[in-house]
Design a protein around this motif. Sequence first.
Motif, PDB file in Angstrom:
ATOM      1  N   GLN A  37      40.516   9.218   1.782  1.00  0.00           N
ATOM      2  CA  GLN A  37      40.122  10.292   0.883  1.00  0.00           C
ATOM      3  C   GLN A  37      41.344  10.741   0.090  1.00  0.00           C
ATOM      4  O   GLN A  37      42.370  11.071   0.670  1.00  0.00           O
ATOM      5  N   VAL A  38      41.226  10.770  -1.211  1.00  0.00           N
ATOM      6  CA  VAL A  38      42.308  11.187  -2.089  1.00  0.00           C
ATOM      7  C   VAL A  38      42.286  12.696  -2.223  1.00  0.00           C
ATOM      8  O   VAL A  38      41.226  13.296  -2.405  1.00  0.00           O
ATOM      9  N   GLN A  39      43.451  13.296  -2.136  1.00  0.00           N
ATOM     10  CA  GLN A  39      43.527  14.729  -2.337  1.00  0.00           C
ATOM     11  C   GLN A  39      44.882  15.126  -2.900  1.00  0.00           C
ATOM     12  O   GLN A  39      45.869  14.408  -2.759  1.00  0.00           O
ATOM     13  N   LEU A  40      44.903  16.288  -3.535  1.00  0.00           N
ATOM     14  CA  LEU A  40      46.124  16.909  -4.024  1.00  0.00           C
ATOM     15  C   LEU A  40      46.303  18.223  -3.282  1.00  0.00           C
ATOM     16  O   LEU A  40      45.356  19.001  -3.162  1.00  0.00           O
ATOM     17  N   VAL A  41      47.500  18.470  -2.800  1.00  0.00           N
ATOM     18  CA  VAL A  41      47.780  19.688  -2.056  1.00  0.00           C
ATOM     19  C   VAL A  41      48.963  20.400  -2.688  1.00  0.00           C
ATOM     20  O   VAL A  41      50.070  19.858  -2.733  1.00  0.00           O
ATOM     21  N   GLU A  42      48.723  21.627  -3.163  1.00  0.00           N
ATOM     22  CA  GLU A  42      49.775  22.438  -3.761  1.00  0.00           C
ATOM     23  C   GLU A  42      50.427  23.324  -2.712  1.00  0.00           C
ATOM     24  O   GLU A  42      49.804  23.699  -1.717  1.00  0.00           O
ATOM     25  N   SER A  43      51.664  23.689  -2.978  1.00  0.00           N
ATOM     26  CA  SER A  43      52.370  24.638  -2.139  1.00  0.00           C
ATOM     27  C   SER A  43      53.434  25.331  -2.976  1.00  0.00           C
ATOM     28  O   SER A  43      53.764  24.888  -4.069  1.00  0.00           O
TER      29      SER A  43
END
Length: 124
Positions: free
Chosen positions: A1-7
């Motif tokens: 599963q492709v995802q983008l995670v910001e922080s």
Amino acid sequence: QVQLVESGGGLVQPGGSLRLSCVASGSIVSINTMAWYRQAPGKQRDMVAAITSGGTINYVDSVKGRFTISRDNAKNTVYLPMNSLKPEDTAVYYCNADLVVNLSPGQYSRMEYWGQGTQVTVSS
């Protein structure tokens, strides 16, 4: 599963600094443009900064000279150091990436993904 995670979001006083990061993960073949958008309450989501795979950078005029977008291709990461923050910078910041992904064997697809957003609040 492709995802983008910001922080990296948070609360900062006017004139302060924050650095946002966004990591793309999953079955990613290549990354084209990566960008940061922001959305304040009651307003539309607008582009803040974008960087292409070739290194071309675009900023919204209001952040020029204060924000710097960069990317680390080896880490599938885009950064947004933000300096001299103003109250009007307050918004949820979203990572966006134009990716070529391998969702199933032999099936490459170019798709646009969004992160979940990270809150930036600039207030005294």
